[in-house]
Design a protein around this motif. Structure first.
Motif, mmCIF file in Angstrom:
data_model
loop_
_atom_site.group_PDB
_atom_site.id
_atom_site.type_symbol
_atom_site.label_atom_id
_atom_site.label_comp_id
_atom_site.label_asym_id
_atom_site.label_seq_id
_atom_site.Cartn_x
_atom_site.Cartn_y
_atom_site.Cartn_z
ATOM 1 N N ILE A 230 0.838 -1.208 0.000
ATOM 2 C CA ILE A 230 0.000 0.000 0.000
ATOM 3 C C ILE A 230 0.869 1.253 0.000
ATOM 4 N N LYS A 231 1.904 1.271 0.825
ATOM 5 C CA LYS A 231 2.797 2.435 0.890
ATOM 6 C C LYS A 231 3.603 2.608 -0.400
ATOM 7 N N SER A 232 3.895 1.508 -1.093
ATOM 8 C CA SER A 232 4.720 1.594 -2.302
ATOM 9 C C SER A 232 4.026 2.366 -3.429
ATOM 10 N N PHE A 233 2.695 2.512 -3.387
ATOM 11 C CA PHE A 233 1.986 3.307 -4.401
ATOM 12 C C PHE A 233 2.469 4.752 -4.385
ATOM 13 N N GLU A 234 2.882 5.224 -3.231
ATOM 14 C CA GLU A 234 3.293 6.623 -3.087
ATOM 15 C C GLU A 234 4.720 6.882 -3.540
ATOM 16 N N VAL A 235 5.572 5.859 -3.551
ATOM 17 C CA VAL A 235 7.004 6.107 -3.758
ATOM 18 C C VAL A 235 7.636 5.391 -4.951
ATOM 19 N N LEU A 236 6.942 4.438 -5.544
ATOM 20 C CA LEU A 236 7.563 3.664 -6.619
ATOM 21 C C LEU A 236 6.965 3.971 -7.981
ATOM 22 N N LEU A 237 7.766 3.736 -8.985
ATOM 23 C CA LEU A 237 7.304 3.835 -10.362
ATOM 24 C C LEU A 237 6.752 2.478 -10.796
ATOM 25 N N PRO A 238 5.862 2.463 -11.782
ATOM 26 C CA PRO A 238 5.272 1.190 -12.219
ATOM 27 C C PRO A 238 6.283 0.161 -12.719
ATOM 28 N N GLU A 239 7.465 0.613 -13.160
ATOM 29 C CA GLU A 239 8.471 -0.324 -13.680
ATOM 30 C C GLU A 239 9.326 -0.933 -12.584
ATOM 31 N N GLN A 240 9.114 -0.572 -11.334
ATOM 32 C CA GLN A 240 9.956 -1.048 -10.242
ATOM 33 C C GLN A 240 9.389 -2.324 -9.614
ATOM 34 N N PHE A 241 9.366 -3.375 -10.407
ATOM 35 C CA PHE A 241 8.909 -4.668 -9.917
ATOM 36 C C PHE A 241 10.091 -5.628 -9.883
ATOM 37 N N HIS A 242 9.925 -6.726 -9.155
ATOM 38 C CA HIS A 242 10.973 -7.739 -9.059
ATOM 39 C C HIS A 242 11.013 -8.548 -10.352
ATOM 40 N N ARG A 243 12.189 -8.758 -10.857
ATOM 41 C CA ARG A 243 12.414 -9.529 -12.084
ATOM 42 C C ARG A 243 12.507 -11.026 -11.741
ATOM 43 N N PRO A 244 12.360 -11.903 -12.745
ATOM 44 C CA PRO A 244 12.441 -13.346 -12.467
ATOM 45 C C PRO A 244 13.707 -13.751 -11.718
ATOM 46 N N VAL A 245 14.834 -13.172 -12.079
ATOM 47 C CA VAL A 245 16.089 -13.536 -11.418
ATOM 48 C C VAL A 245 16.034 -13.229 -9.914
ATOM 49 N N ASP A 246 15.252 -12.238 -9.531
ATOM 50 C CA ASP A 246 15.138 -11.866 -8.119
ATOM 51 C C ASP A 246 14.461 -12.962 -7.288
ATOM 52 N N TYR A 247 13.715 -13.838 -7.934
ATOM 53 C CA TYR A 247 12.981 -14.887 -7.231
ATOM 54 C C TYR A 247 13.731 -16.224 -7.173
ATOM 55 N N GLN A 248 14.767 -16.391 -7.975
ATOM 56 C CA GLN A 248 15.411 -17.696 -8.113
ATOM 57 C C GLN A 248 15.951 -18.241 -6.787
ATOM 58 N N TYR A 249 16.758 -17.481 -6.096
ATOM 59 C CA TYR A 249 17.354 -17.940 -4.837
ATOM 60 C C TYR A 249 16.265 -18.175 -3.788
ATOM 61 N N ALA A 250 15.388 -17.194 -3.630
ATOM 62 C CA ALA A 250 14.351 -17.293 -2.592
ATOM 63 C C ALA A 250 13.428 -18.486 -2.837
#
Length: 177
Positions: free
Chosen positions: A63-83
């Motif tokens: 909810i807070k991220s709506f105020e501070v992030l741009l629409p392109e600031q999402f996690h990419r597939p590589v960001d999920y691999q380790y987790a």
């Protein structure tokens, strides 16, 4: 034809405060939810808002991220691999489907997601879930996840190689197995 939001809210409160209410009547509740969704769709149409989000994934951070992030600031597939690989090490269940595992994984990391991650793409899929599926495809190509199980059907479980790597990483990071 449609009611405003306060009229819908009053109807819901009257319904829930009704003395004859013994059990939740899912049809009446669904009807009120639908009225709220129609109301929200009208606002989106009037404001020319095209975004559609998966509201089943919700945290304060999102909810807070709506105020501070741009629409392109999402996690990419590589960001999920380790987790995802670490999560599968201790949470995989053979009786659960890929989609169930992805949903459970997303629930476990929801505090790290931002609003662009829960946006629905043009195909209607939730971006973070699509990106986890892409991460799974990449992990399969590296040999960390199995491509097929003993029966020859596609799978998403850690391979022997993947188990070895992620057990070792768990030991290195002093995490309990």
């Amino acid at each position: 034809m449609t009611k405003n939001l306060s009229e819908i809210q009053n109807d819901l409160q009257a319904y829930f405060n009704s003395p004859e209410l013994k059990r939740f009547d899912n049809n009446k509740i669904s009807s009120k939810i639908f009225e709220i969704e129609v109301f929200l769709q009208q606002i989106k149409k009037n404001r020319d808002i095209k975004d559609n989000f998966d509201a089943s994934i919700c945290t304060e951070k999102i909810i807070k991220s709506f105020e501070v992030l741009l629409p392109e600031q999402f996690h990419r597939p590589v960001d999920y691999q380790y987790a995802f690989s670490m999560w599968m090490l201790t949470n995989s269940r053979p009786s659960q489907s890929l989609y169930e595992h992805i949903d459970l994984f997303i629930d476990s990391i929801s505090e790290f997601l931002n609003y662009p991650d829960i946006k629905r793409t043009s195909t209607g899929a939730t971006r973070c879930k699509t990106n986890v599926r892409m991460a799974i495809m990449q992990l399969r190509s590296y040999g960390i996840l199995l491509n097929k199980n003993e029966q020859g059907t596609r799978t998403h479980f850690l391979s022997s190689f993947g188990l070895l790597i992620f057990c070792y990483l768990k030991i290195l990071t002093n995490e309990n197995l």
